[in-house]
Write a protein that holds these residues in place. Structure first.
Motif, PDB file in Angstrom:
ATOM      1  N   ALA A  66      27.617 121.180 114.499  1.00 19.74           N
ATOM      2  CA  ALA A  66      26.889 120.069 115.120  1.00 19.74           C
ATOM      3  C   ALA A  66      26.325 120.473 116.478  1.00 19.74           C
ATOM      4  O   ALA A  66      25.173 120.149 116.804  1.00 19.74           O
ATOM      5  CB  ALA A  66      27.819 118.866 115.264  1.00 19.74           C
ATOM      6  N   LEU A  67      27.112 121.187 117.278  1.00 19.06           N
ATOM      7  CA  LEU A  67      26.640 121.608 118.599  1.00 19.06           C
ATOM      8  C   LEU A  67      25.505 122.609 118.489  1.00 19.06           C
ATOM      9  O   LEU A  67      24.531 122.557 119.260  1.00 19.06           O
ATOM     10  CB  LEU A  67      27.804 122.209 119.386  1.00 19.06           C
ATOM     11  CG  LEU A  67      27.503 122.670 120.810  1.00 19.06           C
ATOM     12  CD1 LEU A  67      27.004 121.511 121.656  1.00 19.06           C
ATOM     13  CD2 LEU A  67      28.732 123.306 121.444  1.00 19.06           C
ATOM     14  N   SER A  68      25.595 123.532 117.526  1.00 22.45           N
ATOM     15  CA  SER A  68      24.543 124.528 117.353  1.00 22.45           C
ATOM     16  C   SER A  68      23.220 123.872 116.973  1.00 22.45           C
ATOM     17  O   SER A  68      22.151 124.243 117.488  1.00 22.45           O
ATOM     18  CB  SER A  68      24.966 125.544 116.283  1.00 22.45           C
ATOM     19  OG  SER A  68      23.951 126.502 116.059  1.00 22.45           O
ATOM     20  N   ARG A  69      23.262 122.881 116.074  1.00 17.71           N
ATOM     21  CA  ARG A  69      22.015 122.190 115.694  1.00 17.71           C
ATOM     22  C   ARG A  69      21.505 121.329 116.830  1.00 17.71           C
ATOM     23  O   ARG A  69      20.298 121.124 116.957  1.00 17.71           O
ATOM     24  CB  ARG A  69      22.274 121.348 114.443  1.00 17.71           C
ATOM     25  CG  ARG A  69      22.399 122.190 113.183  1.00 17.71           C
ATOM     26  CD  ARG A  69      22.452 121.363 111.912  1.00 17.71           C
ATOM     27  NE  ARG A  69      23.786 120.821 111.693  1.00 17.71           N
ATOM     28  CZ  ARG A  69      24.072 119.545 111.630  1.00 17.71           C
ATOM     29  NH1 ARG A  69      23.123 118.650 111.801  1.00 17.71           N
ATOM     30  NH2 ARG A  69      25.300 119.130 111.406  1.00 17.71           N
ATOM     31  N   LEU A  70      22.421 120.799 117.658  1.00 23.44           N
ATOM     32  CA  LEU A  70      22.000 119.950 118.759  1.00 23.44           C
ATOM     33  C   LEU A  70      21.218 120.723 119.819  1.00 23.44           C
ATOM     34  O   LEU A  70      20.264 120.195 120.413  1.00 23.44           O
ATOM     35  CB  LEU A  70      23.234 119.293 119.395  1.00 23.44           C
ATOM     36  CG  LEU A  70      22.989 118.320 120.546  1.00 23.44           C
ATOM     37  CD1 LEU A  70      22.204 117.095 120.053  1.00 23.44           C
ATOM     38  CD2 LEU A  70      24.303 117.884 121.175  1.00 23.44           C
ATOM     39  N   ILE A  71      21.590 121.984 120.050  1.00 21.87           N
ATOM     40  CA  ILE A  71      20.912 122.770 121.088  1.00 21.87           C
ATOM     41  C   ILE A  71      19.835 123.687 120.504  1.00 21.87           C
ATOM     42  O   ILE A  71      19.406 124.637 121.154  1.00 21.87           O
ATOM     43  CB  ILE A  71      21.935 123.604 121.879  1.00 21.87           C
ATOM     44  CG1 ILE A  71      22.671 124.582 120.965  1.00 21.87           C
ATOM     45  CG2 ILE A  71      22.912 122.703 122.592  1.00 21.87           C
ATOM     46  CD1 ILE A  71      23.658 125.469 121.703  1.00 21.87           C
ATOM     47  N   GLY A  72      19.422 123.424 119.283  1.00 21.34           N
ATOM     48  CA  GLY A  72      18.306 124.176 118.714  1.00 21.34           C
ATOM     49  C   GLY A  72      18.712 125.427 117.962  1.00 21.34           C
ATOM     50  O   GLY A  72      18.055 126.461 118.106  1.00 21.34           O
TER      51      GLY A  72
END
Length: 383
Positions: A66-72
């Motif tokens: 989730a964090l990886s997709r949130l920051i692009g």
């Protein structure tokens, strides 16, 4: 008509070739076994760190994804953020415990040097306890009245107990360092999540076919559910206890908070710390303050009985009783590592037993629940 003799002796060269082929296979197996043994000997000192890293990577992957997709789609940055956060969560409580312990020891040494260290007298209410109240009251007052002679009298067992405590503290320090190394390695595993998941599935497919892939997914789901139901609830109870201790200004609250966390992880619950503190509060504080503390401490003690079954059985076909037995039995047998390995082993064994005893039910069972594992998360991250 002549009958063909099928049992005619074969040429001796064919038999010789068969024996040589078998000998060659045994030699190959021996060489492979020898290299496997050497490999296990070489990686044995790091096995615990690698296992912990794999468990942490599986447990933290949804957050990482989730964090990886949130920051692009930046997996390296997401991995660094998660690793640093985990290190802070571990080092900060330990530093608080160390500071409080050092302050307590320093104050104790100061009182001993000034010969101003005395124990308080026993409360009069203890004397009215049935059976043992009189004995505890007299013993307590005897020790409090002449503490120096009591210490001299029991100096041998006190020395032995202190030696055991020092050894345990050294062991805990080594375990903390190993756990820090596991967190760092799990960050590397998270950045390589897609190829590692593909390799695990390929290996599981070679071993057990589609069932092997399902068991691998089941293992990943079980690890995540146990991490939510055990570690997550333990963090929640520890946070609530820490806030409660700070609000009431309880002494040695850092050490008590750390003890609560360890008891929660070991499935013993915070009651072993909170219940004696409730008794102490009724003897030491006013009735109103003790009542407020009791009303806060009791819900904190029992909140895991509500949250844990909900979080641990979520998305799994394995019964909650099997997972709970695996958690408790694994913790008692193999410590903190068994907390995760126990439910995984029992869940996989339960599914194997169900597939063998009731093949129709297993084949038409919850495929969606088995597919809710590590690979499903990886496929979504790739898309």
């Amino acid at each position: 008509m002549e009958q063909v003799n099928d049992t005619a002796p074969q040429p001796s060269g064919a038999g010789q070739f068969s024996i040589e082929a078998r000998v060659s296979d045994l030699v190959r197996l021996g060489i492979i076994g020898l290299f496997a043994y050497w490999t296990l000997e070489l990686i044995a000192p790091f096995a615990l760190i690698v296992i912990w890293s794999a468990i942490l990577a599986v447990a933290l992957f949804p957050m990482f994804d989730a964090l990886s997709r949130l920051i692009g789609n930046r997996p390296v940055i997401a991995s660094i953020v998660i690793v640093v956060s985990c290190l802070v969560l571990i080092i900060a409580p330990l530093a608080l415990v160390a500071v409080n312990f050092a302050d307590t020891v320093q104050a104790l040494i100061g009182k001993l040097r000034t010969e101003d260290f005395t124990l308080p007298a026993a409360p009069a209410a203890i004397k009215e306890w049935p059976v043992i109240g009189e004995r505890i009251y007299n013993t307590w007052n005897q020790i409090a009245g002449d503490l120096a002679s009591t210490v001299i009298k029991f100096q041998a067992p006190i020395r032995e107990v202190m030696g055991v405590i020092v050894a345990k503290l050294a062991s805990v320090g080594g375990g903390v360092l190993s756990f820090v190394a596991s967190i760092l390695l799990s960050g590397l595993f998270l950045t390589r999540a897609t190829p590692l998941a593909a390799a695990v599935q390929l290996l599981a497919n070679r071993i057990g076919g589609e069932k092997g892939v399902g068991f691998a997914r089941l293992a990943g789901s079980t690890v995540r559910n146990v991490s939510r139901g055990v570690i997550g609830v333990a963090f929640l109870q520890t946070l609530l206890c820490g806030l409660c201790f700070a609000f009431f200004d309880i002494p040695a609250r850092g050490a008590l908070t750390f003890a609560v966390f360890m008891l929660c992880v070991m499935q013993l619950g915070p009651g072993l710390v909170l219940l004696p503190m409730i008794v102490w509060a009724w003897f030491s504080w006013s009735y109103g303050t003790a009542l407020i503390f009791t009303c806060l401490a009791i819900p904190i003690t029992v909140v895991d009985n509500v949250l844990k079954p909900i979080l641990m059985s979520r998305g799994l076909s394995t019964p909650m009783l099997v997972i709970l037995i695996g958690v408790i039995g694994g913790t008692l047998s193999h410590g903190l590592l068994g907390l995760f390995l126990g439910p995984v082993v029992l869940s996989v064994f339960y599914e194997l037993l169900r597939a063998w005893a009731w093949p129709a039910a297993a084949s038409t069972g919850s495929e969606h629940e088995l597919a809710a594992g590590f690979d499903g998360q990886v496929q979504r991250s790739v898309q």
